[in-house]
Write an enzyme that holds these catalytic residues in place. Structure first.
Site, PDB file in Angstrom:
ATOM      1  CD  GLU A  47      -2.489   1.536   2.673  1.00 55.03           C
ATOM      2  OE1 GLU A  47      -2.528   0.568   3.375  1.00 55.03           O
ATOM      3  OE2 GLU A  47      -2.782   2.587   3.134  1.00 55.03           O
ATOM      4  NE  ARG A  51      -0.325   9.045   5.188  1.00 55.49           N
ATOM      5  CZ  ARG A  51      -0.165   8.087   6.024  1.00 55.49           C
ATOM      6  NH1 ARG A  51       1.049   8.123   6.784  1.00 55.49           N
ATOM      7  NH2 ARG A  51      -0.980   7.250   6.532  1.00 55.49           N
ATOM      8  CB  THR A  74      -4.486   8.077   2.783  1.00 54.20           C
ATOM      9  OG1 THR A  74      -3.436   7.465   3.291  1.00 54.20           O
ATOM     10  CG2 THR A  74      -5.026   9.092   3.639  1.00 54.20           C
ATOM     11  CE  LYS A 134      -6.209   1.456   7.199  1.00 56.73           C
ATOM     12  NZ  LYS A 134      -5.233   2.319   6.728  1.00 56.73           N
TER      13      LYS A 134
HETATM   14  C1  3PG Z   1      -0.917   4.884   8.574  1.00 58.12           C
HETATM   15  O1  3PG Z   1      -1.642   5.658   8.852  1.00 58.12           O
HETATM   16  O2  3PG Z   1       0.168   5.713   8.308  1.00 58.12           O
HETATM   17  C2  3PG Z   1      -1.099   3.365   8.795  1.00 58.12           C
HETATM   18  O3  3PG Z   1      -2.129   3.118   9.393  1.00 58.12           O
HETATM   19  C3  3PG Z   1       0.111   2.832   9.268  1.00 58.12           C
HETATM   20  O4  3PG Z   1       0.090   2.922  10.603  1.00 58.12           O
HETATM   21  P1  3PG Z   1       1.661   2.475  11.391  1.00 58.12           P
HETATM   22  O5  3PG Z   1       2.357   3.488  11.059  1.00 58.12           O
HETATM   23  O6  3PG Z   1       1.106   2.744  12.942  1.00 58.12           O
HETATM   24  O7  3PG Z   1       2.035   0.936  11.106  1.00 58.12           O
END
Ligand code: 3PG
Length: 212
Positions: A47, A51, A74, A134
């Site tokens: 994934e 961002r 996201t 999720k």
């Molecule tokens: C995120 O939002 O970056 C993911 O949920 C990953 O979360 P993590 O960095 O706690 O694994």
């Protein structure tokens, strides 16, 4: 693409390995070697979070890596869905779910792994036809005990817990009957990626692939 069809594909992807790496790619040039290291370590489903400015280019580069299945994370808007699909994403992930996002994924034909953190959110998505979700933010929303509690009344829903998952707690999540895989960023630490230390990333992937 119907939500049922999307969830079938999402379940197949979730079943490829115990962990889906959540990736923040700062430099597009890192994308291919990063994906190669993760796939070589036994984690084919990836994934890429939308961002960073490099995210779409990273998805395109990773989509060309043999054995990899690349998704975009996201997703918030129709534009995100369209751009992700165009870049070569094979699935999308979102922290929650909105009507607009669900309509966009149906229209664009992008299988969505929508997020839920409560019984009502999960039930609404199930009503629409999504049964692979999720669970986000996993640790903050109640962690293993919460997700275990949902397995009783909602056994038909499978989850990919993400957010605060690590090697320490992943085995507990993966032992739940309603968890197919978990998501996490720890397999691609920012400092190892910045240093181009692909051997370290591959070793972390190998360790994560053996978690179940
Ligand atoms: C995120 O939002 O970056 C993911 O949920 C990953 O979360 P993590 O960095 O706690 O694994």
């Amino acid at each position: 693409m119907t939500p049922q069809h999307q969830s079938r594909i999402a379940r197949d992807i979730a079943g490829l390995a115990p962990i889906i790496p959540v990736l923040v790619v700062e430099e597009a040039a890192h994308a291919r070697p990063l994906a190669e290291a993760l796939v070589a370590g036994g984690l084919p489903a990836l994934e890429v979070t939308l961002r960073t400015p490099a995210a779409l280019e990273a998805i395109a580069a990773m989509a060309a890596v043999p054995g990899g299945v690349v998704g975009a994370g996201t997703l918030l808007t129709r534009e995100d869905v369209r751009a992700a699909k165009e870049a070569g994403a094979q699935f999308g992930v979102s922290p929650g779910a909105t009507d607009a996002l669900i309509e966009a994924c149906a229209a664009e034909g992008l299988p969505l792994l929508p997020g839920a953190a409560t019984a009502s959110e999960a039930m609404r998505l199930l009503e629409l036809g999504y049964d692979m979700l999720k669970f986000f933010p996993a640790e903050a929303a109640g962690g293993v005990p919460y997700l275990k509690s949902l397995a009783g009344p909602l056994p038909q829903i499978a989850f990919c817990p993400t957010g605060g998952v690590s090697t320490r707690n992943a085995p507990d999540y993966l032992a739940l009957p309603n968890v197919i895989c978990a998501g996490g960023s720890w397999v691609a630490p920012a400092d190892r990626v910045a240093a181009g230390d692909w051997a370290a990333v591959e070793a972390l992937a190998r360790e994560a692939a053996a978690l179940r």
